[in-house]
Motif scaffolding. Structure first.
Motif, PDB file in Angstrom:
ATOM      1  N   SER A  48       4.932 -11.002  -2.867  1.00  0.00           N
ATOM      2  CA  SER A  48       4.724  -9.772  -3.295  1.00  0.00           C
ATOM      3  C   SER A  48       5.675  -9.251  -4.282  1.00  0.00           C
ATOM      4  O   SER A  48       6.809  -9.013  -4.084  1.00  0.00           O
ATOM      5  CB  SER A  48       4.520  -8.923  -1.966  1.00  0.00           C
ATOM      6  N   VAL A 123      -1.278 -12.469  -2.635  1.00  0.00           N
ATOM      7  CA  VAL A 123      -0.191 -11.836  -1.739  1.00  0.00           C
ATOM      8  C   VAL A 123      -0.732 -11.735  -0.593  1.00  0.00           C
ATOM      9  O   VAL A 123      -2.063 -11.573  -0.336  1.00  0.00           O
ATOM     10  CB  VAL A 123      -0.427 -10.457  -2.525  1.00  0.00           C
ATOM     11  N   SER A 125      -0.937  -9.740   2.214  1.00  0.00           N
ATOM     12  CA  SER A 125      -0.697  -8.045   2.471  1.00  0.00           C
ATOM     13  C   SER A 125      -0.430  -7.796   3.971  1.00  0.00           C
ATOM     14  O   SER A 125       0.220  -6.605   3.827  1.00  0.00           O
ATOM     15  CB  SER A 125      -2.456  -7.512   2.250  1.00  0.00           C
ATOM     16  N   MET A 128       3.133  -7.945   4.019  1.00  0.00           N
ATOM     17  CA  MET A 128       3.820  -6.924   2.978  1.00  0.00           C
ATOM     18  C   MET A 128       3.899  -5.909   3.630  1.00  0.00           C
ATOM     19  O   MET A 128       4.640  -4.937   3.450  1.00  0.00           O
ATOM     20  CB  MET A 128       2.880  -7.128   1.820  1.00  0.00           C
ATOM     21  N   ASP A 189      -0.831  -5.241  -6.486  1.00  0.00           N
ATOM     22  CA  ASP A 189       0.633  -5.365  -6.202  1.00  0.00           C
ATOM     23  C   ASP A 189       1.321  -5.005  -7.477  1.00  0.00           C
ATOM     24  O   ASP A 189       2.470  -4.263  -7.454  1.00  0.00           O
ATOM     25  CB  ASP A 189       0.719  -6.753  -5.724  1.00  0.00           C
TER      26      ASP A 189
END
Length: 305
Positions: A48, A123, A125, A128, A189
């Motif tokens: 990320s 990514v 998520s 993150m 992102d």
């Protein structure tokens, strides 16, 4: 009973403020530093950029808080034969350095974010979101700790701004993670990272401008030099005003120096005392150097602005 010394009392109060600022920054540094490693690892593992940009801000937080803490310690050193004003300017240098550091990080994030838009990467998520949420908690605690000293020290204000910017970044990362988890849009992102960079830059400019003004010995904000000059000129016994200078040695210590030509029969001691009282009462200027003259400097062959 020992005589009351306002200067000693003021110095003691200032020392207490500096010690309080030191404790606040130390606590914020411990919180921020302990979370930095986790955020860097999270950004690399979950791929990320927004999280890494937040980690970059977190790194600048650690650097800024460390510099701020050192600056307070150095700034507490007493004046000596070489540094007659003491070392308070070191705190302003630290604030300026922190602003430049944050500028650099924000510009890097903007450039990398633009690259990631055209070359998107997958990514994760969920990870993150977890890391960013923990970062937000750390930021909120640090901001709460620093809030009490940000209006009293430009150095603490710089550290507060660093943490505040990182808090905004954490919120942006959280929002981005939620959007990505529902839509799969990985381009969100870098967009979040760019948004954080654009949000931070103007605030950083304000800090850099304030610290630069002090380093260039500019007049403190909130004090109109024209009004101050008018007050001096209207003081009984003052016939002329020149060589007026107003600056600050630290974020909260305004100094003033001025040459005044005395009116006929005016008593220099009386005029100086009256003028110093007025400047303190009307402009909160406590450090004043007043040179009284019977004839202007230029009449003696000396130049003045």
């Amino acid at each position: 009973m020992e005589p009351h010394d306002p200067a000693v009392e003021k110095g003691s109060a200032h020392s207490h403020v500096q010690n309080a600022n030191s404790r606040q920054i130390a606590i914020a540094l411990a919180l921020t530093g302990s979370f930095l490693v986790a955020e860097i690892i999270g950004g690399l593992v979950f791929k990320s950029l927004a999280l890494l940009s937040d980690a970059a801000h977190m790194f600048t937080d650690v650097a800024a808080l460390t510099i701020a803490l050192i600056a307070i310690k150095v700034g507490q050193r007493a004046a000596d034969e070489r540094r007659t004003f003491g070392y308070r300017r070191f705190e302003i240098l630290a604030a300026a350095f922190n602003a430049v550091l944050l500028f650099g990080v924000a510009i890097y994030v903007l450039i990398e974010g633009c690259r990631r838009i055209f070359e998107p990467e997958p990514v994760q998520s969920t990870g993150m979101l977890i890391v960013a949420s923990l970062g937000l908690i750390a930021n909120l605690i640090s901001m709460r700790v620093l809030a009490g000293g940000k209006d009293k020290s430009l150095n603490v204000k710089g550290a507060y701004l660093e943490v505040w910017a990182d808090m905004v970044g954490s919120i942006g990362v959280i929002v981005g993670a939620i959007v990505i988890s529902f839509t799969g849009w990985s381009w969100v992102d870098p967009v979040v990272a760019i948004g954080v960079g654009l949000w931070v830059l103007p605030r950083t400019w304000v800090l850099l401008r304030a610290s630069t003004n002090i380093l260039l010995e500019g007049a403190p904000s909130g004090v109109a030099l024209t009004a101050l000059r008018k007050t001096i000129a209207e003081t009984p016994g003052v016939a002329e005003v020149h060589d007026l200078h107003l600056w600050v040695s630290g974020a909260d210590q305004p100094h003033c120096s001025v040459h005044i030509v005395l009116a006929d029969a005016a008593d220099s001691d009386t005029v100086r005392e009256d003028l110093a009282t007025r400047l303190e009462a009307e402009f909160d200027v406590h450090h004043v150097t007043i040179q009284t003259e019977r004839t202007p400097c230029d009449a003696r062959g000396e130049l003045h602005p």
